[in-house]
Design a protein around this motif. Structure first.
Motif, mmCIF file in Angstrom:
data_model
loop_
_atom_site.group_PDB
_atom_site.id
_atom_site.type_symbol
_atom_site.label_atom_id
_atom_site.label_comp_id
_atom_site.label_asym_id
_atom_site.label_seq_id
_atom_site.Cartn_x
_atom_site.Cartn_y
_atom_site.Cartn_z
ATOM 1 N N VAL A 173 0.839 -1.202 0.000
ATOM 2 C CA VAL A 173 0.000 0.000 0.000
ATOM 3 C C VAL A 173 0.876 1.255 0.000
ATOM 4 O O VAL A 173 1.740 1.422 0.874
ATOM 5 C CB VAL A 173 -0.941 0.024 1.226
ATOM 6 N N ASP A 174 0.645 2.123 -0.977
ATOM 7 C CA ASP A 174 1.362 3.396 -1.027
ATOM 8 C C ASP A 174 0.733 4.359 -0.020
ATOM 9 O O ASP A 174 -0.485 4.580 -0.064
ATOM 10 C CB ASP A 174 1.275 3.985 -2.438
ATOM 11 N N PRO A 175 1.520 4.940 0.902
ATOM 12 C CA PRO A 175 0.933 5.801 1.934
ATOM 13 C C PRO A 175 0.211 7.020 1.381
ATOM 14 O O PRO A 175 -0.821 7.431 1.917
ATOM 15 C CB PRO A 175 2.143 6.205 2.789
ATOM 16 N N ASP A 176 0.738 7.593 0.306
ATOM 17 C CA ASP A 176 0.092 8.765 -0.284
ATOM 18 C C ASP A 176 -1.232 8.390 -0.941
ATOM 19 O O ASP A 176 -2.221 9.132 -0.850
ATOM 20 C CB ASP A 176 1.014 9.424 -1.316
ATOM 21 N N ASP A 177 -1.250 7.234 -1.591
ATOM 22 C CA ASP A 177 -2.490 6.766 -2.233
ATOM 23 C C ASP A 177 -3.551 6.470 -1.175
ATOM 24 O O ASP A 177 -4.722 6.838 -1.332
ATOM 25 C CB ASP A 177 -2.194 5.512 -3.059
ATOM 26 N N TYR A 178 -3.121 5.816 -0.086
ATOM 27 C CA TYR A 178 -4.058 5.511 0.997
ATOM 28 C C TYR A 178 -4.598 6.801 1.607
ATOM 29 O O TYR A 178 -5.798 6.921 1.888
ATOM 30 C CB TYR A 178 -3.364 4.670 2.069
ATOM 31 N N PHE A 179 -3.717 7.768 1.802
ATOM 32 C CA PHE A 179 -4.117 9.058 2.371
ATOM 33 C C PHE A 179 -5.121 9.752 1.459
ATOM 34 O O PHE A 179 -6.134 10.302 1.917
ATOM 35 C CB PHE A 179 -2.887 9.948 2.566
ATOM 36 N N ASP A 180 -4.856 9.725 0.160
ATOM 37 C CA ASP A 180 -5.744 10.380 -0.805
ATOM 38 C C ASP A 180 -7.125 9.739 -0.834
ATOM 39 O O ASP A 180 -8.142 10.431 -1.003
ATOM 40 C CB ASP A 180 -5.131 10.338 -2.210
ATOM 41 N N LYS A 181 -7.182 8.439 -0.663
ATOM 42 C CA LYS A 181 -8.479 7.751 -0.618
ATOM 43 C C LYS A 181 -9.300 8.238 0.584
ATOM 44 O O LYS A 181 -10.515 8.449 0.482
ATOM 45 C CB LYS A 181 -8.273 6.231 -0.524
#
Length: 283
Positions: free
Chosen positions: A248-256
């Motif tokens: 899991v990419d932290p930035d992608d998770y944050f953006d979700k």
């Protein structure tokens, strides 16, 4: 005939505030809006700080950007009429002072301590928003009272549970590993978010039925988007993040998570706009 005129005059006087204008309702709406903006900016600052402290160095610039948004929200809050109220001003000043101090030292703290410190101030801001809403409830129209209660007691807490889920999860993804405490916290937050979403859907269905002309038709689509977003994000957090954190990419998770908060705020803003329109009255 004279009796009829007296009755009409009495009814008119009782309804004068809602017929012409409700300045108290408008002022309350504006102040709570500024508190909402402070909550959102602080939630993002908290989550990005946690991601950064857990190894995601790319989050640093975003932290500074959201700190600026916090300052802007505090400035707006201090410029509004309700800021002159000594009780409100005292609590708001304590919150803003604590946040300014926290921003200065956050990068020097352990991730868990920084996250907890921001969470404490967000909770204080949420309580202030709820207190302001309840304190001035007597000045609201029936619709204003009903919808503001949902905004304060369900919508804003939903952004906070989503924000915690977003921030903690981004830290897990940045580390690439999950502790037992992480698993328990994320499972608890997912459950609370799902429970509040059920309350939101039920409460808004009742308000729409009770006041069919107060909210725009698109409110139903906005509520559907929240319902879908909550299910997708909590599922992703529990079935993917907790089982395969390194993927899991932290930035992608944050953006979700940010996308879900945006969906919640869209309904919040639609509701707040309806309160403002309702305050204008008929004339």
């Amino acid at each position: 005939m004279r009796l009829l005129l007296l009755i009409l005059l009495l009814v008119f006087n009782l309804q004068a505030k809602s017929l012409f204008s409700n300045q108290e309702q408008s002022d309350t709406s504006k102040y709570v809006e500024s508190l909402k903006n402070l909550i959102l900016a602080t939630q993002k600052t908290r989550g990005l700080t946690n991601s950064y402290l857990n190894g995601n160095t790319a989050a640093m610039l975003l932290v500074f950007s959201n700190r600026d948004d916090m300052k802007s929200a505090i400035g707006d809050m201090e410029s509004l009429p309700l800021a002159a109220d000594p009780v409100i001003n005292s609590r708001a000043t304590a919150i803003s002072t604590a946040l300014i101090k926290l921003n200065r030292k956050a990068f020097k703290l352990e991730p868990k301590k920084a996250f907890t410190a921001y969470t404490e101030q967000i909770e204080e801001t949420l309580m202030l928003a709820q207190s302001v809403s309840k304190r001035f409830a007597k000045d609201l129209t029936p619709f204003g009272k009903d919808i503001s209660a949902v905004m304060m007691e369900i919508m804003l807490p939903m952004t906070e549970y989503t924000g915690r889920l977003r921030g903690l999860g981004a830290g897990v993804a940045a580390k690439g590993e999950v502790s037992k405490e992480d698993m328990e916290n994320i499972a608890m937050l997912a459950y609370k978010l799902q429970s509040l979403n059920e309350k939101l859907q039920e409460s808004m269905t009742q308000i729409i039925a009770k006041y069919p002309k107060k909210l725009p038709q698109e409110i139903n689509q906005e509520l559907d988007a929240i319902n879908k977003g909550v299910k997708e994000y909590t599922t992703f957090a529990q079935r993917t993040l907790l089982t395969q954190p390194k993927t899991v990419d932290p930035d992608d998770y944050f953006d979700k998570g940010t996308a879900l908060i945006s969906a919640i705020i869209k309904v919040y803003d639609t509701s707040n706009k309806a309160i403002a329109e309702d305050a204008k009255g008929w004339l």
